[in-house]
Design a protein around this motif. Structure first.
Motif, short mmCIF file in Angstrom:
data_model
loop_
_atom_site.label_atom_id
_atom_site.label_comp_id
_atom_site.label_asym_id
_atom_site.label_seq_id
_atom_site.Cartn_x
_atom_site.Cartn_y
_atom_site.Cartn_z
N GLY A 142 3.85 33.04 -21.87
CA GLY A 142 4.26 33.65 -23.14
C GLY A 142 5.37 32.82 -23.75
N ARG A 143 5.53 32.97 -25.07
CA ARG A 143 6.57 32.21 -25.76
C ARG A 143 7.95 32.73 -25.41
NH1 ARG A 143 2.17 32.30 -29.16
NH2 ARG A 143 1.79 30.39 -30.34
N TRP A 144 8.86 31.84 -25.09
CA TRP A 144 10.25 32.24 -24.92
C TRP A 144 11.15 31.06 -25.17
CZ3 TRP A 144 13.82 31.57 -20.54
CH2 TRP A 144 13.35 30.69 -19.57
N SER A 145 12.42 31.32 -25.41
CA SER A 145 13.36 30.25 -25.69
C SER A 145 14.76 30.71 -25.32
CB SER A 145 13.32 29.88 -27.16
OG SER A 145 14.25 30.69 -27.88
N ASP A 146 15.70 29.80 -25.43
CA ASP A 146 17.09 30.15 -25.17
C ASP A 146 17.84 30.53 -26.43
OD1 ASP A 146 17.00 29.84 -22.41
OD2 ASP A 146 17.17 27.66 -22.60
N THR A 147 17.15 30.61 -27.56
CA THR A 147 17.80 31.05 -28.78
C THR A 147 17.65 32.57 -28.89
OG1 THR A 147 17.23 28.94 -29.77
CG2 THR A 147 17.91 30.69 -31.28
N ASP A 200 3.13 24.95 -33.46
CA ASP A 200 2.12 25.58 -32.59
C ASP A 200 1.88 27.05 -32.95
OD1 ASP A 200 4.13 27.10 -31.14
OD2 ASP A 200 4.58 25.27 -30.02
N LEU A 201 2.70 27.61 -33.87
CA LEU A 201 2.39 28.96 -34.34
C LEU A 201 1.11 28.96 -35.19
CD1 LEU A 201 5.96 30.25 -35.24
CD2 LEU A 201 4.49 31.10 -33.43
N ASP A 202 0.82 27.81 -35.81
CA ASP A 202 -0.40 27.69 -36.60
C ASP A 202 -1.54 27.10 -35.78
OD1 ASP A 202 0.58 28.59 -39.17
OD2 ASP A 202 1.80 26.77 -39.15
N THR A 246 1.71 35.40 -32.57
CA THR A 246 2.43 34.56 -33.53
C THR A 246 3.14 35.40 -34.59
OG1 THR A 246 0.39 34.30 -34.81
CG2 THR A 246 0.92 32.57 -33.23
N GLN A 247 2.54 36.51 -35.00
CA GLN A 247 3.15 37.27 -36.10
C GLN A 247 4.47 37.94 -35.69
OE1 GLN A 247 0.48 39.72 -38.41
NE2 GLN A 247 -0.89 38.02 -38.86
N ILE A 248 4.55 38.47 -34.46
CA ILE A 248 5.82 39.06 -34.01
C ILE A 248 6.85 37.95 -33.83
CG2 ILE A 248 6.99 40.40 -32.21
CD1 ILE A 248 4.34 41.84 -31.67
N GLU A 249 6.41 36.84 -33.25
CA GLU A 249 7.32 35.70 -33.03
C GLU A 249 7.91 35.19 -34.35
OE1 GLU A 249 8.57 34.42 -30.38
OE2 GLU A 249 9.18 32.38 -30.89
N TYR A 264 -2.82 26.85 -31.86
CA TYR A 264 -2.67 27.21 -30.44
C TYR A 264 -2.80 25.98 -29.53
CZ TYR A 264 -3.78 29.57 -25.99
OH TYR A 264 -3.80 30.00 -24.68
N ALA A 265 -3.60 25.00 -29.94
CA ALA A 265 -3.80 23.80 -29.10
C ALA A 265 -2.48 23.09 -28.84
CB ALA A 265 -4.79 22.86 -29.76
N GLN A 266 -1.52 23.23 -29.77
CA GLN A 266 -0.24 22.53 -29.60
C GLN A 266 0.76 23.30 -28.73
OE1 GLN A 266 1.73 20.79 -33.01
NE2 GLN A 266 -0.12 20.97 -34.24
N LEU A 267 0.45 24.53 -28.39
CA LEU A 267 1.39 25.33 -27.60
C LEU A 267 1.43 24.76 -26.17
CD1 LEU A 267 3.19 27.94 -27.70
CD2 LEU A 267 1.20 29.18 -26.82
N PRO A 268 2.63 24.47 -25.65
CA PRO A 268 2.70 23.95 -24.28
C PRO A 268 2.03 24.91 -23.28
CG PRO A 268 4.84 23.79 -25.36
CD PRO A 268 3.94 24.57 -26.28
#
Ligand code: C2O
Ligand code: CU
Length: 506
Positions: free
Chosen positions: A214-219, A199-201, A157-160, A203-207
């Protein structure tokens, strides 16, 4: 008369000072290139001694504009994403007065740098810096290259959230170029209003898909913005220093109609640069590449990330534009170097016998394999039954027995990925050399596999191991005893078990 003598003496003294400082100053050996690093904030050195680079570094929440018109409360070093750019020559001592103004504990890991174990920022060698706390990092940078710094506590979460910065270390043997650009590549999950997701705060909410891969996006971010651009010069040599700080995203970089000359990676320049239409750069890796743009003034030459399939059970990444580039002027008469004399790093002889096996796998919390995440001292990410756990040799996190090596020993490791995800093997404190793999590059059949040119000459700290394949590396544990982490650099994997240590003992 007396006054005049005083003046002469003063002049002589200042001459001697100037001469002395120009002897001790560790300056690059060639004329400075035109350095154009769009959006990057340079760090300022508080210490007049040219051999010491000293700065205050504060981790804090700051409002930044990652995408035009939207405000994001990011976690930053000194208020910017990326954090302050540290630009020094080999041999410089870095003195970093670090203060944590975040609402969570943190540490700083100096990714890729060889340094004393106590300065490494891993939780086995230092206590986390609590909110309001401070820590002084001090070490000498020993190797040329592009390095970076980021937290080693809750790094998923901290790097993200934006905590990363770049260190460029210049050494001898750098090629002559006209322009140089540091490009820090990332992606970030932003809500419609620009805020980071809850979900950064929690983890239960992370899909589940992102827990797994791992976290990724189109932004996409280049140097902390979605809309960076660069004006380039036709016919000139541009040097791109590339770093991927994304949690999961790979960048498969290309400029249509052009060929890169790849001159280096994580911790080495190449005596024999190689040509490549695409540079595939995984999380935490660095590449150093030259390019001569060609075309008329005004022509657009976008830097594109072409499609890439990370793993069979994972959605493929579509092609996207990473950075708008446009030709603004032109020169002629430049040629790319075929060799970089004097930069070769001797190959480490492979020790006899079987390499030490590091098997990367994935299981399920509370599942049939019986995997559990051992309670760690500091904030484990508590998941629920059914959440993924990432294992090394069938154990997770603190349950994995450390690998013990003797100081001075050379050891080979075979990293075998038996999971359905892609992983990036990263080692702290020592470079490794790649000596074998069953996943070798072929421009037609295997464009995403490992380049043979890396095996011949690279010195790395991070290497991708694709699903079903293995990579064998060798390292010499010659100098710094202590506890050195190795882990997957997809932090959703390392923070959920795929991290252990090599103990270098006397
Ligand atoms: Cu860049 Cu242990 O990590
Ligand atoms: Cu991984």
């Amino acid at each position: 008369m007396r006054l005049m003598w005083l003046r002469v003496v003063a002049l002589l003294v200042s001459l001697v000072v100037v001469m002395a400082s120009s002897c001790t100053a560790r300056e690059p050996e060639q004329a400075p290139v035109l350095d154009d690093n769009p959006g990057i904030t340079s760090a300022t050195d508080k210490d007049p001694d040219p051999g010491v680079f000293e700065m205050d570094l504060v981790a804090k929440v700051a409002t930044v504009e990652l995408t035009p018109g939207k405000k994001t409360a990011a976690w930053t070093y000194n208020g910017t994403v990326p954090g302050p750019f540290i630009d020094v020559a080999v041999g410089t001592r870095l003195v970093i007065h670090f203060k944590n103004e975040l609402p969570q504990a943190t540490t700083i890991h100096w990714h890729g740098l060889r340094l004393p174990n106590s300065m490494d920022g891993a939780l086995v060698v230092q206590n986390p810096v609590m909110p309001g706390g401070t820590f002084e990092y001090s070490f000498v940078v020993r190797d040329p290259g592009l390095f970076w710094f980021h937290p080693h506590h809750r790094s998923d979460t901290q790097i993200e959230r934006g905590l990363y910065g770049v260190i460029r270390v210049r050494g001898p043997g750098e090629p002559r170029v006209d322009h140089e650009h540091v490009l820090v590549l990332d992606d970030v999950r932003l809500q419609a209003d620009g805020a980071l997701p809850p979900d950064l705060d929690d983890y239960a909410q992370l899909p589940l898909d992102l827990k797994l891969h791992g976290r990724w996006s189109d932004t996409l971010l280049v140097n902390g913005r979605t809309d960076r651009s660069l004006v380039v010069q036709s016919g000139a040599i541009h040097r791109f220093r590339l770093l991927n700080t994304a949690n999961l995203r790979y960048f498969n970089l290309t400029v249509r109609g052009h060929t890169f000359r790849v001159i280096g990676t994580d911790g080495s320049l190449f005596e024999k640069p190689y040509e490549a239409t695409h540079i595939l750069i995984g999380p935490s890796e660095r590449y150093d590449a030259l390019l001569i743009p060609n075309g008329a003034v005004g022509k657009e030459l976008p830097l594109t990330s072409d499609a890439f399939e990370r793993a069979e059970d994972d959605a493929p990444q579509p092609a996207v534009t990473v950075l708008k580039m446009k030709i603004g002027s032109s020169v002629s008469g430049r040629a790319l170097p075929d060799t970089l004399p004097g930069v070769a790093i001797p190959r480490i002889p492979v020790p006899a016998g079987e390499p030490t096996l590091i098997e990367f796998d994935q299981g399920t919390q509370g599942g049939p394999e019986g995997y559990t995440l051992p309670p760690e001292e500091h904030d484990p990410i508590v998941g629920k039954d059914g959440d993924p756990i990432f294992v090394i040799n069938k154990k997770a996190g603190g349950d994995i027995p450390p690998i013990e090596v003797k100081l001075g020993e050379t050891r080979a490791f075979k990293i075998h990925n038996v999971s359905h995800q892609i992983h990036v093997f990263h080692l702290h404190g020592f470079f490794f050399q790649i000596v074998d793999s069953d996943d070798l590059f072929d421009p037609v059949k295997k464009p995403f596999a490992l380049r043979r040119e890396l095996m011949a000459q690279a010195q790395k700290d991070s290497v991708t191991v694709r699903s079903g394949f293995s990579v064998t590396v060798v390292a010499r544990f010659d100098e710094e005893p202590g506890r050195w982490m190795y882990h997957c650099h997809i932090p959703e994997h390392s923070e959920r078990g795929m991290m252990s240590e090599i103990r270098v003992v006397k």
